[in-house]
Design an enzyme around this catalytic site. Sequence first.
Site, PDB file in Angstrom:
ATOM      1  N   TYR A 140      -0.900   3.612  -6.299  1.00  7.08           N
ATOM      2  CA  TYR A 140      -1.991   2.681  -6.605  1.00  7.08           C
ATOM      3  C   TYR A 140      -2.315   1.912  -5.334  1.00  7.08           C
ATOM      4  O   TYR A 140      -1.409   1.370  -4.692  1.00  7.08           O
ATOM      5  CB  TYR A 140      -1.554   1.719  -7.717  1.00  7.08           C
ATOM      6  N   ASP A 160       0.056   2.533   2.941  1.00  4.18           N
ATOM      7  CA  ASP A 160      -0.217   1.356   2.115  1.00  4.18           C
ATOM      8  C   ASP A 160       1.113   0.639   1.892  1.00  4.18           C
ATOM      9  O   ASP A 160       1.906   1.029   1.042  1.00  4.18           O
ATOM     10  CB  ASP A 160      -0.847   1.770   0.782  1.00  4.18           C
ATOM     11  N   LYS A 177       0.585  -9.312  -0.442  1.00  3.13           N
ATOM     12  CA  LYS A 177       1.736  -9.915  -1.140  1.00  3.13           C
ATOM     13  C   LYS A 177       2.589 -10.832  -0.248  1.00  3.13           C
ATOM     14  O   LYS A 177       2.234 -11.972   0.007  1.00  3.13           O
ATOM     15  CB  LYS A 177       2.570  -8.805  -1.795  1.00  3.13           C
TER      16      LYS A 177
HETATM   17  P1  KE4 Z   1      -3.996  -6.399  -5.140  1.00  4.02           P
HETATM   18  O1  KE4 Z   1      -5.468  -6.095  -5.066  1.00  4.02           O
HETATM   19  O2  KE4 Z   1      -3.490  -6.446  -6.579  1.00  4.02           O
HETATM   20  O3  KE4 Z   1      -3.598  -7.630  -4.326  1.00  4.02           O
HETATM   21  O4  KE4 Z   1      -3.205  -5.201  -4.407  1.00  4.02           O
HETATM   22  C1  KE4 Z   1      -3.455  -3.888  -4.832  1.00  4.02           C
HETATM   23  C2  KE4 Z   1      -2.300  -3.020  -4.409  1.00  4.02           C
HETATM   24  C3  KE4 Z   1      -2.440  -2.189  -3.315  1.00  4.02           C
HETATM   25  N1  KE4 Z   1      -1.437  -1.386  -2.895  1.00  4.02           N
HETATM   26  C4  KE4 Z   1      -0.246  -1.383  -3.527  1.00  4.02           C
HETATM   27  C5  KE4 Z   1       0.841  -0.478  -3.043  1.00  4.02           C
HETATM   28  C6  KE4 Z   1      -0.036  -2.219  -4.652  1.00  4.02           C
HETATM   29  O5  KE4 Z   1       1.162  -2.194  -5.294  1.00  4.02           O
HETATM   30  C7  KE4 Z   1      -1.066  -3.061  -5.099  1.00  4.02           C
HETATM   31  C8  KE4 Z   1      -0.921  -3.974  -6.303  1.00  4.02           C
HETATM   32  N2  KE4 Z   1       0.327  -3.919  -6.966  1.00  4.02           N
HETATM   33  C9  KE4 Z   1       0.313  -4.245  -8.368  1.00  4.02           C
HETATM   34  C10 KE4 Z   1       1.734  -4.076  -8.900  1.00  4.02           C
HETATM   35  N3  KE4 Z   1       2.066  -2.740  -9.110  1.00  4.02           N
HETATM   36  C11 KE4 Z   1      -0.234  -5.610  -8.619  1.00  4.02           C
HETATM   37  C12 KE4 Z   1       0.048  -6.173  -9.988  1.00  4.02           C
HETATM   38  C13 KE4 Z   1      -1.181  -6.248 -10.811  1.00  4.02           C
HETATM   39  O6  KE4 Z   1      -2.020  -5.333 -10.718  1.00  4.02           O
HETATM   40  O7  KE4 Z   1      -1.273  -7.234 -11.569  1.00  4.02           O
END
Ligand code: KE4
Length: 433
Positions: free
Chosen positions: A150, A245, A273
């Site tokens: 993701y 990523d 993060k």
């Molecule tokens: P954000 O747009 O949520 O800040 O980041 C997206 C993203 C991009 N790349 C990786 C590897 C990620 O894990 C994420 C977001 N992680 C999720 C948890 N698996 C965020 C939690 C959520 O969606 O509420």
Amino acid sequence: MVIHKPIDLTRSKLLFNRARRLIPGGVNSPVRAFKAVGGVPPFIKRAKGSKLYDIDGNEYIDYVLSWGPMILGHAHPKVVSVLKKAVENGTSYGAPTPSEVELASMILKAYPSMDMVRMVNSGTEAAMSAIRAARGFTRRDKVVKFEGCYHGHADGLLVKAGSGALTFGIPDSSGVPKDYARNTITIPFNDIGILKKTIEKEYKNIACIIVEPVVGNIGCVLPRRGFLEGLRNLTNKYDIILIFDEVLTGFRVAYGGAQKAFGIVPDMTCLGKVIGGGLPVGAYGGRKEIMAMVAPEGPVYQAGTLSGNPLAMAAGIETLKILSKKDTYKILDDKAEALENGLRDASARADVNVRFYRAGTMFCTYFTDDDVFDYATAKRSDTKKFARFFHGMLRRGINLAPSQFEAGFISLAHTQSDIKATVKAAYEAFKEL
Ligand code: KE4
């Protein structure tokens, strides 16, 4: 020991009912709604160190840590104090500030594969923008990603393998036009054979390959020996931009991320993060010649009102200062290893078959008898059993990620007694299954 009242979620239940009338699913990010595990999500009032406190007075040892950012633990005193100072000076100017330069230099020092970095406001923006820069630089359109990885919710990344799997994808969310999905090829993680075939077939059209070097979005899936090296060799050979990523793995599996831990040099990196210490932040960067494409330097447009805002920069700088101290990752790894050993032992004593995987302070317990090495094998897990285990732990004051396909995290604030209490709760929750 965590003393917790029998779990009473009366207030959370009332507020959840109200929230669902005002906000889709009652939450501002889907996984928080507990759809994968059922039940009412506790509404959190405050957090400190390794603990969360909900509005019904329950206390939890927290292994979600805001899905990764809170690696120091919640409300770290030094982060709180720099934020208090920063907020006195205003919250956002829309103009360059010294703190953006300081955080950029800390990131570039930790990630020598990056010559330049651009701050954004989320991991989604980081991945979306990195891909746009890669397409602008190569003038090619296709992107290869891996099943289960993701990279945020940009249209072109919500794509699953299509019928012509090695050629194009199909939308993995409604609202994504087929044409957006056609430029994304989605293939299995850890399968170097399919990767090679895909590249040999499509390299003339592929701008970049984006990968979570450790896949945190199907739980915790480690790269097979040689997979990342093979990926790097193939992308070098066919002149394809390799994007790591590291929104999750960055400053987590090592201070220098998975690229340091596995000794791979990507062309671009996405971060998020941890670098914001819990405030909205993302970043993308890479080789100078690619980043020179990014506006206002070059023709690839990307912008953001709150990008590099002084609060997120202050929290990020303080967080990285603490993480950069000698022995931090040894301390983190020792805690994570103690938790791993405890959970393995608890499942064995309770005679429950699980597969446990860990990379630094991110981990996942799969309820399956098979090895998990990609999306398909992860999906074989018994999600109903996971859900029962999840609630068994929640009732005992342990807050795990509310989905079998998410990673758990441990922080510098977790103590030996937290780990002991967690292992005791896990044994009881395993026994109950
Ligand atoms: P954000 O747009 O949520 O800040 O980041 C997206 C993203 C991009 N790349 C990786 C590897 C990620 O894990 C994420 C977001 N992680 C999720 C948890 N698996 C965020 C939690 C959520 O969606 O509420």
